[in-house]
Write an enzyme that holds these catalytic residues in place. Structure first.
Site, PDB file in Angstrom:
ATOM      1  N   GLY A 169       0.848  -1.198   0.000  1.00 44.00           N
ATOM      2  CA  GLY A 169       0.000   0.000   0.000  1.00 44.00           C
ATOM      3  C   GLY A 169       0.879   1.242   0.000  1.00 44.00           C
ATOM      4  O   GLY A 169       2.034   1.226  -0.431  1.00 44.00           O
ATOM      5  N   GLY A 170       0.311   2.315   0.551  1.00 40.95           N
ATOM      6  CA  GLY A 170       1.033   3.580   0.591  1.00 40.95           C
ATOM      7  C   GLY A 170       2.347   3.483   1.344  1.00 40.95           C
ATOM      8  O   GLY A 170       3.241   4.321   1.160  1.00 40.95           O
ATOM      9  N   GLY A 404      24.737  11.236 -29.747  1.00 41.73           N
ATOM     10  CA  GLY A 404      24.321  11.938 -28.534  1.00 41.73           C
ATOM     11  C   GLY A 404      24.814  11.227 -27.293  1.00 41.73           C
ATOM     12  O   GLY A 404      25.091  11.866 -26.259  1.00 41.73           O
ATOM     13  N   ALA A 405      24.933   9.909 -27.382  1.00 39.38           N
ATOM     14  CA  ALA A 405      25.370   9.143 -26.212  1.00 39.38           C
ATOM     15  C   ALA A 405      26.799   9.529 -25.819  1.00 39.38           C
ATOM     16  O   ALA A 405      27.154   9.476 -24.645  1.00 39.38           O
ATOM     17  CB  ALA A 405      25.261   7.653 -26.495  1.00 39.38           C
TER      18      ALA A 405
HETATM   19  C1  HXC Z   1      -2.818  -3.887  12.755  1.00 37.69           C
HETATM   20  C2  HXC Z   1      -1.911  -5.810  11.943  1.00 37.69           C
HETATM   21  C3  HXC Z   1      -1.751  -5.215  10.674  1.00 37.69           C
HETATM   22  C4  HXC Z   1      -2.167  -3.876  10.507  1.00 37.69           C
HETATM   23  C5  HXC Z   1      -0.995  -7.210  10.568  1.00 37.69           C
HETATM   24  N1  HXC Z   1      -1.436  -7.046  11.820  1.00 37.69           N
HETATM   25  N2  HXC Z   1      -1.181  -6.107   9.831  1.00 37.69           N
HETATM   26  N3  HXC Z   1      -2.443  -5.127  12.962  1.00 37.69           N
HETATM   27  N4  HXC Z   1      -2.700  -3.240  11.574  1.00 37.69           N
HETATM   28  N5  HXC Z   1      -2.014  -3.224   9.333  1.00 37.69           N
HETATM   29  C6  HXC Z   1      -1.401  -8.008  12.898  1.00 37.69           C
HETATM   30  C7  HXC Z   1      -2.324  -9.177  12.693  1.00 37.69           C
HETATM   31  O1  HXC Z   1      -3.579  -8.856  13.182  1.00 37.69           O
HETATM   32  C8  HXC Z   1      -1.637 -10.257  13.498  1.00 37.69           C
HETATM   33  O2  HXC Z   1      -1.928 -10.034  14.865  1.00 37.69           O
HETATM   34  C9  HXC Z   1      -0.181  -9.943  13.319  1.00 37.69           C
HETATM   35  O3  HXC Z   1      -0.110  -8.586  12.912  1.00 37.69           O
HETATM   36  C10 HXC Z   1       0.466 -10.800  12.284  1.00 37.69           C
HETATM   37  O4  HXC Z   1      -0.327 -10.787  11.119  1.00 37.69           O
HETATM   38  P1  HXC Z   1      -0.706 -12.121  10.333  1.00 37.69           P
HETATM   39  O5  HXC Z   1      -1.787 -11.748   9.407  1.00 37.69           O
HETATM   40  O6  HXC Z   1      -0.952 -13.232  11.300  1.00 37.69           O
HETATM   41  O7  HXC Z   1       0.657 -12.407   9.592  1.00 37.69           O
HETATM   42  P2  HXC Z   1       0.878 -12.977   8.135  1.00 37.69           P
HETATM   43  O8  HXC Z   1       0.002 -14.155   7.900  1.00 37.69           O
HETATM   44  O9  HXC Z   1       2.350 -13.138   7.995  1.00 37.69           O
HETATM   45  O10 HXC Z   1       0.380 -11.827   7.139  1.00 37.69           O
HETATM   46  C11 HXC Z   1       1.017 -10.592   7.091  1.00 37.69           C
HETATM   47  C12 HXC Z   1       0.185  -9.563   6.295  1.00 37.69           C
HETATM   48  C13 HXC Z   1      -1.252  -9.509   6.855  1.00 37.69           C
HETATM   49  C14 HXC Z   1       0.146 -10.013   4.829  1.00 37.69           C
HETATM   50  C15 HXC Z   1       0.920  -8.234   6.369  1.00 37.69           C
HETATM   51  O11 HXC Z   1      -1.153  -9.321   8.262  1.00 37.69           O
HETATM   52  C16 HXC Z   1      -2.040  -8.417   6.281  1.00 37.69           C
HETATM   53  O12 HXC Z   1      -2.544  -8.504   5.177  1.00 37.69           O
HETATM   54  N6  HXC Z   1      -2.203  -7.330   7.071  1.00 37.69           N
HETATM   55  C17 HXC Z   1      -2.988  -6.216   6.655  1.00 37.69           C
HETATM   56  C18 HXC Z   1      -2.283  -5.415   5.634  1.00 37.69           C
HETATM   57  C19 HXC Z   1      -3.018  -4.183   5.306  1.00 37.69           C
HETATM   58  O13 HXC Z   1      -4.071  -4.204   4.682  1.00 37.69           O
HETATM   59  N7  HXC Z   1      -2.521  -3.067   5.827  1.00 37.69           N
HETATM   60  C20 HXC Z   1      -3.064  -1.788   5.616  1.00 37.69           C
HETATM   61  C21 HXC Z   1      -2.580  -1.417   4.228  1.00 37.69           C
HETATM   62  S1  HXC Z   1      -2.964   0.172   3.796  1.00 37.69           S
HETATM   63  P3  HXC Z   1      -1.958 -11.243  15.929  1.00 37.69           P
HETATM   64  O14 HXC Z   1      -2.403 -10.598  17.186  1.00 37.69           O
HETATM   65  O15 HXC Z   1      -2.904 -12.238  15.385  1.00 37.69           O
HETATM   66  O16 HXC Z   1      -0.548 -11.756  15.990  1.00 37.69           O
HETATM   67  C22 HXC Z   1      -1.653   0.996   4.287  1.00 37.69           C
HETATM   68  C23 HXC Z   1      -1.784   2.381   3.949  1.00 37.69           C
HETATM   69  C24 HXC Z   1      -0.553   3.132   4.204  1.00 37.69           C
HETATM   70  O17 HXC Z   1      -0.742   0.552   4.829  1.00 37.69           O
HETATM   71  C25 HXC Z   1      -0.878   4.485   3.710  1.00 37.69           C
HETATM   72  C26 HXC Z   1       0.253   5.393   3.744  1.00 37.69           C
HETATM   73  C27 HXC Z   1      -0.154   6.627   3.047  1.00 37.69           C
END
Ligand code: HXC
Length: 510
Positions: A169-170, A404-405
């Site tokens: 993502g971002g 040019g290169a």
């Molecule tokens: C809070 C999160 C989290 C998040 C993971 N966790 N991502 N908690 N916010 N963004 C937590 C999970 O709940 C879990 O907690 C632990 O971290 C490990 O995650 P798992 O899913 O068990 O691990 P894994 O299977 O390895 O998968 C990793 C992952 C997945 C692919 C990153 O966690 C995931 O898809 N997370 C969400 C990603 C996402 O959508 N993020 C927001 C993106 S938008 P527990 O307690 O169970 O251990 C963004 C915008 C940024 O980032 C903008 C900037 C401008």
């Protein structure tokens, strides 16, 4: 008193465990080190000073009030690499998936701001699920604050991202604004939208690794500058890499003790260029034979392989190397190679690193793909980068420098300081065959005449002396003496002081 000290130790021990042993074990089972293990490997033993170990998030939503982990998913502070101070933030995937909360962002900002004030590189070890979902816009604000600081720190201190886990993502835009991105094979990935969204929107089926893995970004997109096998290799190579860089834009490039004589000659270079002008040879052989002890840290080695970029040393001092690679696309400049080299040249110029350029370029790559892709603007990036650079620039033309290169590749005309050519150099508007077919079009049906004309053109232009007559080449040098001649030039240029006209900033053709 001793009880209070014990309590502190207990608190520290709890903080060091992050999300707990079970999650650390899971991290290990994926072939990844923990955030703290990474820092230990990166820095000199015992040199790490941690900050904000007890910072916690302030979120009360979604039951977060009961889930506070000291440090809040990122380990920050400073330490030394071979005795030189550097700042670090290392995201801890065991704590809320290393996700970025407002508090987590503040910790990162604290090290970044201090790094700019004192002049020290910032190394980010990224391993994060992105924005802390429970914090909503507060987390987005945290990202934006980091982005702003990335922009402000750019060109002031080197910023390096080592992506060692998810980065999606971002969140990708913070590494994207740093100077170099490195990735680890199989365990790291970067993408703006993941495979599921891609499937929904474009109906493409692609794995995480294919979409944004280390090899994809190092070889296809050019987003990453290297793909390492695992965390250990990545961190040890990062230590090696940091040794080449100055700590800030106020410093000269580091100089380390060197046992390689500056005047070392290498007679094998006298036969490096094949007699047949269309035959390739490996420019990396020249680079490793010329630089100190053959030590060359190549950057973006898998991407746009028709140009080589990387760091080496001459008489112990860091230099940036840019070189056409005749083994790939005959060393032509194209969109990707122009972008790759332009960014590298600009990094060197920001951080006072002299640039040594080896030229064997038959021109820009022809074709609709290149024209439609904007080779005009992309090629101009490299031209612009070299032209505006005020660091010492030494250029060696080994063979072709056409069209040019020729101008682009750090020529005298765009302020190359010392420009050498080997006797095998051919500095001309184009190769003899192409030239004759244009200027003697009327003779095309007569192979004898064409052969005569081609020979005449070659005799006149397929050499370095026309350019040397005009002072565009400072000297025609023996290939075996290349190292010595470059070393002397760099010594002479040591205190070079050149300034561009005042401006707010330039407007490079982005
Ligand atoms: C809070 C999160 C989290 C998040 C993971 N966790 N991502 N908690 N916010 N963004 C937590 C999970 O709940 C879990 O907690 C632990 O971290 C490990 O995650 P798992 O899913 O068990 O691990 P894994 O299977 O390895 O998968 C990793 C992952 C997945 C692919 C990153 O966690 C995931 O898809 N997370 C969400 C990603 C996402 O959508 N993020 C927001 C993106 S938008 P527990 O307690 O169970 O251990 C963004 C915008 C940024 O980032 C903008 C900037 C401008």
């Amino acid at each position: 008193m001793s009880q209070i000290i014990q309590q502190l130790e207990a608190k520290r021990a709890a903080a060091r465990l992050g999300g707990g042993q079970k999650r650390i074990d899971t991290q290990h089972s994926k072939g990844k080190l923990s955030a703290r293990e990474r820092i230990e490997l990166l820095f000199d033993e015992g040199s790490f000073e941690e900050w904000d170990m007890f910072v916690e998030h302030g979120c009360e939503d979604f039951g977060m009030g009961d889930q506070r982990v000291p440090g809040d998913g990122v380990v920050t502070g400073y330490g030394t690499i071979n005795g030189r101070p550097m700042f670090v933030f290392s995201q801890d995937f065991t704590v809320f998936g290393g996700s970025l909360s407002a508090a987590h962002a503040k910790k990162i900002l604290k090290v970044m701001e201090k790094a700019v004030q004192v002049g020290g590189p910032v190394i980010g070890l990224n391993d994060s699920g992105g924005a802390r979902i429970q914090e909503g816009v507060a987390s987005l604000a945290g990202y934006a604050d980091v982005f702003l600081q990335n922009a402000l720190a750019s060109g002031v201190v080197p910023q390096i991202s080592m992506v060692m886990g998810p980065c999606a993502g971002g969140a990708v835009y913070s590494p994207a604004m740093t100077d170099f991105i490195f990735m680890v094979k199989d365990t790291s990935y970067m993408f703006v939208t993941g495979p599921d969204v891609v499937k929904t929107v474009t109906h493409e089926t692609v794995t995480q690794e294919q979409l944004g893995g280390a090899v994809t970004h190092s070889a296809k997109s050019g987003v990453s500058d290297a793909a390492f096998e695992n965390d250990v290799e990545a961190l040890l190579q990062l230590r090696r890499f940091m040794d080449f860089l100055p700590l800030s834009n106020k410093e000269k490039p580091p100089v380390i003790a060197c046992n390689d004589p500056a005047d070392r000659e290498d007679f094998s270079l006298d036969t490096l260029v094949p007699d047949n002008a269309n035959k390739p040879y490996d420019m990396k052989e020249l680079i490793t034979k010329v630089v100190d002890e053959g030590d060359f840290f190549e950057v973006a080695d898998l991407f746009a392989r028709n140009i080589i970029t990387g760091f080496a040393r001459m008489e112990g001092q860091t230099v940036g190397i840019v070189a056409n690679q005749p083994m790939v696309l005959a060393g032509c400049l194209d969109i990707d190679s122009s972008r790759k080299a332009a960014r590298f040249v600009r990094f060197c110029d920001c951080f006072n690193i002299p640039i040594v350029t080896f030229v064997d370029v038959p021109g820009f790559l022809p074709g609709t793909a290149q024209e439609y892709g904007g080779i005009i603007k992309h090629g101009a990036k490299l031209l612009f980068a070299y032209a505006e650079a005020t660091v010492p620039k030494v250029t060696v033309i080994t063979r072709k420098a056409y069209g040019g290169a020729y101008d682009v590749m750090s020529s005298k005309h765009i302020r190359g300081d010392v420009n050498f050519a080997w006797p095998t150099a051919e500095i001309a508007v184009m190769g003899a065959k192409g030239a004759v077919e244009i200027i003697f079009r009327q003779d095309i049906g007569d192979p004898k005449k064409i052969a005569e004309r081609t020979k005449e053109y070659e005799d006149r232009f397929a050499n370095p002396f026309r350019a040397a007559n005009l002072g565009f080449i400072d000297d025609v040098i023996m290939p075996h003496a290349t190292r010595g001649r470059i070393c002397r030039s760099l010594q002479m240029l040591k205190n070079k002081d050149q300034k561009n006209p005042w401006k707010k900033h330039d407007n490079i053709p982005l």
